[in-house]
Design a protein around this motif. Structure first.
Motif, short mmCIF file in Angstrom:
data_model
loop_
_atom_site.label_atom_id
_atom_site.label_comp_id
_atom_site.label_asym_id
_atom_site.label_seq_id
_atom_site.Cartn_x
_atom_site.Cartn_y
_atom_site.Cartn_z
N PRO A 30 -12.80 2.88 -1.86
CA PRO A 30 -12.68 4.34 -1.95
C PRO A 30 -13.36 4.88 -3.21
CG PRO A 30 -10.56 3.35 -1.39
CD PRO A 30 -11.48 2.21 -1.75
N TYR A 35 -9.81 2.56 -7.26
CA TYR A 35 -9.33 1.83 -6.08
C TYR A 35 -10.32 0.73 -5.69
CZ TYR A 35 -6.76 6.26 -5.81
OH TYR A 35 -6.01 7.36 -6.08
N ASP A 42 -8.87 5.17 4.67
CA ASP A 42 -10.17 5.48 4.07
C ASP A 42 -11.28 4.91 4.96
OD1 ASP A 42 -8.09 5.35 1.92
OD2 ASP A 42 -9.75 6.06 0.66
N ARG A 216 -0.48 12.14 -11.55
CA ARG A 216 0.14 11.02 -10.83
C ARG A 216 1.64 11.25 -10.65
NH1 ARG A 216 -2.93 7.69 -8.13
NH2 ARG A 216 -1.28 6.17 -8.37
N TRP A 429 -14.49 8.89 0.90
CA TRP A 429 -14.24 9.70 2.11
C TRP A 429 -14.76 11.12 1.95
CZ3 TRP A 429 -8.28 8.77 1.96
CH2 TRP A 429 -7.60 9.81 1.31
C1 9YW Z 1 -2.76 5.04 -4.86
C2 9YW Z 1 -7.27 5.28 -1.52
C3 9YW Z 1 -5.88 5.84 -1.45
C4 9YW Z 1 -5.68 6.74 -0.22
C5 9YW Z 1 -4.34 7.47 -0.26
C6 9YW Z 1 -4.20 8.15 -1.60
C7 9YW Z 1 -4.38 7.16 -2.74
C8 9YW Z 1 -3.45 5.04 -3.55
O1 9YW Z 1 -5.65 6.56 -2.64
O2 9YW Z 1 -3.34 6.22 -2.76
O3 9YW Z 1 -2.84 4.03 -5.58
O4 9YW Z 1 -2.16 6.05 -5.23
O5 9YW Z 1 -2.99 8.85 -1.68
O6 9YW Z 1 -4.26 8.38 0.82
O7 9YW Z 1 -5.77 5.99 0.94
O8 9YW Z 1 -8.21 6.28 -1.47
#
Ligand code: 9YW
Length: 439
Positions: A30, A35, A42, A216, A429
């Motif tokens: 992502p 991430y 995603d 956060r 995305w």
């Molecule tokens: C986290 C990766 C993800 C998304 C989620 C989003 C966030 C992960 O990022 O969550 O560690 O907080 O809320 O929808 O899939 O992009």
């Protein structure tokens, strides 16, 4: 002649570049820094955009994800990259500690899911395959045939094992499963989840090292998130008697609308594969899910869709963007369609829609899913408008989304008042869905 720069062409190129940068050999991340693994929903949004620039990667990415599918059909919300250090993301594979029966690839995954958007993504990639010539079409048919039984198993896991409330809807067992991680929609249900703050001393928050604390979740919520993982894990990731054994089980309107939409996409895929009996069954399932959403998640007093706590039976008091997404379902009764559009246009939302009600006390312009604008949910909302023939509204939303990204960049999310880009700056995305909006 003076070179005239074409903003759409620029946006297209920058989006394609983001997807090139974030490709990791056999999957897309992502965002590189925040991430560094593969996330389930995603992958679906990303495939929709890769369909235009690199369909082979769209299929590869979906395949990498489904190779980690568990034998019970669940598709993990993260597939960890073994080449990335364990402490790059918390909770990592060591904390999830998934059981051996999940299979070799799934050992490096989590045990929870995310919205099942992959059937729709596969259908979208297939739909655009003809633009890539005869090879593209044959690649797409092979990929669809490989994915179809796996997508069906994913649906069956959610509709059978996850029907915790016995209502014909799937329950999420963790806010992370919604993809709308700390939406106010979960606040009331989370109130019943014990928060063990000592857990944060043993497992310090890695997310705060790479993102702003003001964006956060709070420590209290985070302790509950970790406690929920621990409880589900210690129960062997079993879904039996969920409402008694697990302190969080919620029916989300967005998750279930995606579940219903997936059945319709599967009907299309089954049609291509010559499975006409299957196609009929998928359409029936979509109608049943739509009816269950309209019955269970509708609040007749406020005329909005809400999340329902499957343990207490209560509807969440929070109005969130998830309540607008039943618009994706073609069989939604006309009065509900009207009500969703009124809510979307009201001072509580507006287009592009923020993640939560602007007028609520909990509204927070920067905090994750509690106010900022996300492109992915607005893209789903726009699909819903098109499904119901609301072409003018869909076009207005398309332009608003593109304006936001063009002016501020391919950010993870955006300030709902100023449009400022927030979170990760080159987010997959956002880039992928831009390609679809521009195509
Ligand atoms: C986290 C990766 C993800 C998304 C989620 C989003 C966030 C992960 O990022 O969550 O560690 O907080 O809320 O929808 O899939 O992009």
């Amino acid at each position: 002649p003076v070179a005239v720069s074409d903003p759409s062409a620029e946006l297209w190129q920058s989006a394609a570049r983001v997807l090139d940068t974030n490709w990791s050999g056999d999957h897309m991340v992502p965002s590189r820094r925040l991430y560094p693994h593969q996330w389930s929903w995603d992958t679906a949004f990303i495939a929709v955009g890769l369909a235009f620039v690199n369909p082979a990667r769209a299929w590869r990415d979906l395949r990498s994800l489904f190779e980690a599918q568990w034998p019970d059909g669940r598709v993990p919300h993260i597939v960890f990259d073994p080449a990335t250090a364990e402490d790059d993301y918390f909770p990592g594979p060591g904390f999830w500690n998934v059981p051996a029966y999940a299979g070799r690839r799934a050992r490096g995954s989590t045990g929870i899911v995310q919205p099942p958007l992959h059937a729709l993504a596969a259908w979208e990639v297939y739909r655009h395959a003809a633009a890539h010539g005869a090879d593209g079409v044959s690649e797409a048919r092979t990929a669809l045939a490989w994915l179809y039984p796996r997508l069906v198993a994913q649906q069956e896991y959610l509709t059978d094992r996850r029907d915790a409330g016995g209502s014909g809807l799937a329950s999420i067992v963790h806010p992370w499963e919604s993809g709308l991680d700390n939406s106010p929609a979960w606040d009331e249900a989370l109130g019943n989840v014990p928060a063990d703050l000592a857990l944060l001393e043993r497992f310090p928050r890695r997310d705060l090292a790479v993102a702003h604390a003001a964006h956060r979740p709070t420590d209290l919520d985070y302790a509950r998130y970790i406690g929920l993982v621990r409880n589900y894990r210690d129960g062997g990731y079993s879904d039996t008697d969920l409402t008694q054994r697990h302190p969080f089980a919620v029916e989300c309107p967005a998750f279930n609308s995606i579940l219903g939409t997936a059945e319709l996409a599967l009907a299309q895929i089954a049609g291509v594969l010559g499975l006409t009996g299957d196609a009929r069954r998928h359409r029936d399932r979509a109608r049943e899910i739509t009816a269950a959403i309209a019955r269970r998640l509708w609040d007749p007093v406020t005329r909005t869709f809400r999340a329902r706590d499957a343990r207490t039976g209560r509807l969440s008091p929070a109005r969130c963007v998830s309540g607008l997404l039943p618009l994706m379902l073609p069989d939604l009764p006309a009065d509900r369609v009207t009500a969703i559009m009124e809510e979307a246009r009201s001072e509580r939302f507006g287009l592009p829609a923020p993640s939560a009600d602007r007028t609520a006390a909990t509204f927070d312009t920067r905090r994750y899913w509690r106010g900022p604008v996300w492109i992915n949910v607005n893209w789903l909302l726009r699909r819903g408008m098109l499904v119901h023939g609301l072409r003018g509204e869909a076009e207005e939303l398309r332009r608003a989304m593109l304006r936001l990204v063009h002016e501020h960049g391919h950010y993870e999310y955006f300030h709902p008042e100023t449009g400022e880009g927030l979170g990760a700056p080159t987010f997959s995305w956002t880039a992928a869905l831009c390609l679809d909006l521009l195509a």
